[in-house]
Design a protein around this motif. Structure first.
Motif, PDB file in Angstrom:
ATOM      1  N   THR A  59       0.840  -1.169   0.030  1.00 51.17           N
ATOM      2  CA  THR A  59       0.039  -0.001  -0.190  1.00 51.17           C
ATOM      3  C   THR A  59       0.832   1.293   0.075  1.00 51.17           C
ATOM      4  N   GLU A  60       0.461   2.343  -0.533  1.00 52.36           N
ATOM      5  CA  GLU A  60       1.127   3.536  -0.330  1.00 52.36           C
ATOM      6  C   GLU A  60       1.768   3.943   0.724  1.00 52.36           C
ATOM      7  N   SER A  61       3.256   4.290   0.736  1.00 52.08           N
ATOM      8  CA  SER A  61       3.990   4.918   1.611  1.00 52.08           C
ATOM      9  C   SER A  61       4.430   3.772   2.627  1.00 52.08           C
ATOM     10  N   TYR A  62       4.691   2.722   2.283  1.00 53.58           N
ATOM     11  CA  TYR A  62       5.229   1.475   3.127  1.00 53.58           C
ATOM     12  C   TYR A  62       6.098   2.072   4.303  1.00 53.58           C
ATOM     13  N   SER A  63       5.481   1.345   5.385  1.00 51.63           N
ATOM     14  CA  SER A  63       6.397   1.442   6.683  1.00 51.63           C
ATOM     15  C   SER A  63       5.802  -0.018   7.298  1.00 51.63           C
ATOM     16  N   ALA A  64       6.135   0.104   8.588  1.00 47.91           N
ATOM     17  CA  ALA A  64       5.629  -0.970   9.404  1.00 47.91           C
ATOM     18  C   ALA A  64       4.086  -1.054   9.535  1.00 47.91           C
ATOM     19  N   ASN A  65       3.306   0.015   9.322  1.00 43.94           N
ATOM     20  CA  ASN A  65       1.880   0.028   9.560  1.00 43.94           C
ATOM     21  C   ASN A  65       1.253  -0.154   8.375  1.00 43.94           C
ATOM     22  N   TYR A  66       1.743  -0.540   7.237  1.00 45.09           N
ATOM     23  CA  TYR A  66       1.517  -0.685   5.822  1.00 45.09           C
ATOM     24  C   TYR A  66       1.431  -2.249   5.502  1.00 45.09           C
ATOM     25  N   ASP A  67       0.576  -2.306   4.685  1.00 45.43           N
ATOM     26  CA  ASP A  67       0.459  -3.920   4.279  1.00 45.43           C
ATOM     27  C   ASP A  67       1.571  -4.208   2.943  1.00 45.43           C
ATOM     28  N   VAL A  68       2.291  -5.138   2.926  1.00 42.39           N
ATOM     29  CA  VAL A  68       3.053  -5.984   1.725  1.00 42.39           C
ATOM     30  C   VAL A  68       1.847  -6.753   1.188  1.00 42.39           C
ATOM     31  N   LEU A  69       1.731  -6.341   0.111  1.00 39.41           N
ATOM     32  CA  LEU A  69       0.699  -7.099  -0.699  1.00 39.41           C
ATOM     33  C   LEU A  69       1.303  -8.128  -1.505  1.00 39.41           C
ATOM     34  N   VAL A  70       2.343  -7.996  -2.170  1.00 39.22           N
ATOM     35  CA  VAL A  70       2.763  -9.112  -2.878  1.00 39.22           C
ATOM     36  C   VAL A  70       4.558  -8.882  -2.771  1.00 39.22           C
ATOM     37  N   THR A  71       5.111 -10.172  -2.692  1.00 38.89           N
ATOM     38  CA  THR A  71       6.529 -10.181  -2.393  1.00 38.89           C
ATOM     39  C   THR A  71       7.252 -11.046  -3.582  1.00 38.89           C
ATOM     40  N   VAL A  72       8.143 -10.591  -3.976  1.00 39.76           N
ATOM     41  CA  VAL A  72       8.851 -11.375  -5.137  1.00 39.76           C
ATOM     42  C   VAL A  72      10.433 -11.597  -4.785  1.00 39.76           C
ATOM     43  N   ASN A  73      10.813 -12.771  -4.844  1.00 39.35           N
ATOM     44  CA  ASN A  73      12.141 -13.191  -4.750  1.00 39.35           C
ATOM     45  C   ASN A  73      12.496 -14.183  -6.113  1.00 39.35           C
ATOM     46  N   ASN A  74      13.160 -13.439  -6.656  1.00 36.80           N
ATOM     47  CA  ASN A  74      13.574 -14.074  -8.209  1.00 36.80           C
ATOM     48  C   ASN A  74      12.264 -14.384  -8.732  1.00 36.80           C
ATOM     49  N   ASN A  75      12.204 -15.859  -8.835  1.00 39.91           N
ATOM     50  CA  ASN A  75      10.672 -16.201  -9.780  1.00 39.91           C
ATOM     51  C   ASN A  75       9.746 -16.636  -8.614  1.00 39.91           C
ATOM     52  N   HIS A  76      10.125 -16.696  -7.321  1.00 48.61           N
ATOM     53  CA  HIS A  76       9.076 -16.970  -6.297  1.00 48.61           C
ATOM     54  C   HIS A  76       8.059 -15.677  -6.042  1.00 48.61           C
ATOM     55  N   VAL A  77       6.781 -15.939  -6.088  1.00 49.03           N
ATOM     56  CA  VAL A  77       6.046 -14.764  -6.146  1.00 49.03           C
ATOM     57  C   VAL A  77       4.924 -15.312  -4.808  1.00 49.03           C
ATOM     58  N   LEU A  78       4.724 -14.202  -3.625  1.00 49.48           N
ATOM     59  CA  LEU A  78       3.761 -14.454  -2.868  1.00 49.48           C
ATOM     60  C   LEU A  78       2.723 -13.404  -2.754  1.00 49.48           C
ATOM     61  N   ILE A  79       1.391 -13.833  -2.953  1.00 52.34           N
ATOM     62  CA  ILE A  79       0.344 -12.798  -2.972  1.00 52.34           C
ATOM     63  C   ILE A  79      -0.378 -12.858  -1.517  1.00 52.34           C
ATOM     64  N   LYS A  80      -0.509 -11.760  -0.863  1.00 58.76           N
ATOM     65  CA  LYS A  80      -1.135 -11.560   0.400  1.00 58.76           C
ATOM     66  C   LYS A  80      -2.562 -12.455   0.226  1.00 58.76           C
TER      67      LYS A  80
END
Length: 166
Positions: free
Chosen positions: A145-166
């Motif tokens: 979500t906008e202006s990431y910090s500890a208070n915001y949600d990580v929606l998608v995480t990508v490590n090389n070809n590994h993709v996680l969707i919340k």
């Protein structure tokens, strides 16, 4: 709960629209944390080679300039406080406009407008961009979500070809 890329492909577009690209009036931010100037140069080379770019910067006389490639010198000079002219780039990732404002050397940040991601094909374009950036930099890329910090949600995480969707 996170889903692997393969798993969510079987899900419908509505799930992604509701959980990642929901309309709340804010942007979505793409981050690579703990970056070095060398990471930025790799990213600049990558986007210059693979995407249509509009780069805006000022020369040393304060005249607004445009280029179809990102030029690292005005960016690095801005970070080194050799000039106080901001720089920004617009990158066309398929059908999506990705903006970069080069705020700080330590954090690569891009912005997207979630309403531009209109279907699963557009989503795939963003995911391919995130995967490419992750591979080139060998770092995790997150969509938040906008202006990431500890208070915001990580929606998608990508490590090389590994993709996680919340």
């Amino acid at each position: 709960m996170s889903l692997k890329l393969k798993e969510f492909y079987s899900m419908d577009w509505q799930y992604l629209k509701d959980k990642v690209y929901f309309s709340d009036g804010s942007l979505r931010d793409i981050y690579v944390l703990d970056t070095l100037r060398s990471d930025w140069q790799k990213w600049i080379d990558f986007v210059n080679e693979n995407y249509k770019i509009k780069f805006e910067y000022c020369d040393y006389d304060g005249n607004l300039k445009f280029d179809d490639k990102i030029i690292s010198k005005p960016v690095f000079d801005f970070w080194d406080k050799k000039n106080d002219f901001t720089v920004n780039a617009t990158i066309n990732v398929g059908n999506i406009i990705v903006k970069c404002y080069f705020f700080t050397e330590e954090e690569l940040e891009n912005d997207i407008e979630p309403l531009e991601v209109k279907n699963i094909d557009y989503h795939d374009q963003i995911i391919e961009y995130l995967k490419s950036v992750s591979k080139i930099l060998n770092k995790e890329v997150i969509l938040t979500t906008e202006s990431y910090s500890a208070n915001y949600d990580v929606l998608v995480t990508v490590n090389n070809n590994h993709v996680l969707i919340k």
